[in-house]
Design a protein around this motif. Structure first.
Motif, PDB file in Angstrom:
ATOM      1  N   GLN A  28      63.613  -8.442  29.173  1.00  0.00           N
ATOM      2  CA  GLN A  28      62.318  -8.233  29.825  1.00  0.00           C
ATOM      3  C   GLN A  28      61.299  -9.263  29.339  1.00  0.00           C
ATOM      4  N   GLY A  29      61.376  -9.633  28.075  1.00  0.00           N
ATOM      5  CA  GLY A  29      60.480 -10.651  27.536  1.00  0.00           C
ATOM      6  C   GLY A  29      60.780 -12.030  28.074  1.00  0.00           C
ATOM      7  N   GLU A  33      58.498 -10.108  32.479  1.00  0.00           N
ATOM      8  CA  GLU A  33      57.968  -8.794  32.845  1.00  0.00           C
ATOM      9  C   GLU A  33      57.106  -8.222  31.735  1.00  0.00           C
ATOM     10  N   TYR A  34      57.509  -8.456  30.483  1.00  0.00           N
ATOM     11  CA  TYR A  34      56.721  -8.102  29.314  1.00  0.00           C
ATOM     12  C   TYR A  34      56.539  -9.381  28.513  1.00  0.00           C
ATOM     13  N   SER A  35      55.549  -9.386  27.637  1.00  0.00           N
ATOM     14  CA  SER A  35      55.452 -10.525  26.732  1.00  0.00           C
ATOM     15  C   SER A  35      56.531 -10.363  25.662  1.00  0.00           C
ATOM     16  N   PHE A  38      55.379  -8.132  22.768  1.00  0.00           N
ATOM     17  CA  PHE A  38      55.465  -6.706  23.073  1.00  0.00           C
ATOM     18  C   PHE A  38      56.910  -6.218  22.973  1.00  0.00           C
ATOM     19  N   SER A  39      57.831  -7.009  23.470  1.00  0.00           N
ATOM     20  CA  SER A  39      59.244  -6.625  23.434  1.00  0.00           C
ATOM     21  C   SER A  39      59.739  -6.474  22.008  1.00  0.00           C
ATOM     22  N   TRP A  42      58.148  -3.408  20.275  1.00  0.00           N
ATOM     23  CA  TRP A  42      58.692  -2.153  20.778  1.00  0.00           C
ATOM     24  C   TRP A  42      59.978  -1.781  20.048  1.00  0.00           C
TER      25      TRP A  42
END
Length: 123
Positions: A28-29, A33-35, A38-39, A42
């Protein structure tokens, strides 16, 4: 079921969950879709109990279930919201549900073997 078998199952499931979520969040990073920050952030709560889980400490198994609840919420939210990652979300939920059952059982069984627990009040 004895504690050794339960330990192996829980440890394998936990490593599978870390690998599953790690690859998903990093993907996702990378796709934007996400930075990436953030990935990676998480994944930190999932990695906090890794030493105790790999070594089989019952106390770690007991409190790690609380951390798994956060990821269960993530999986259930994905099941409800997403249309493209539904299979991933269902696999995540099933894996976490099995760990939420296995972790407390291992902590209880192994704790009893080690003589851990609450002391009974003498009358």
């Amino acid at each position: 079921m004895n504690s050794t078998t339960l330990f192996k199952l829980c440890r394998t499931g936990y490593v599978a969950l870390v690998m599953l979520l790690g690859t998903w969040f990093i993907r996702q990073g990378l796709t934007g879709e996400y930075s990436m920050l953030f990935s990676l952030l998480w994944l930190i709560p999932l990695l906090l109990p890794i030493k105790g889980i790999l070594t089989g400490k019952p106390y770690t198994y007991a409190w790690a279930s609380f951390i798994l609840c956060l990821y269960m919420l993530h999986g259930l939210t994905l099941v409800y919201v997403t249309e493209t990652d539904t299979l991933f979300a269902v696999i995540e939920c099933l894996l976490i549900a099995s760990l939420l059952i296995g972790f407390p059982f291992y902590a209880r069984i192994r704790g009893r073997e080690l003589g851990l627990g609450l002391k009974k009040k003498k009358s």
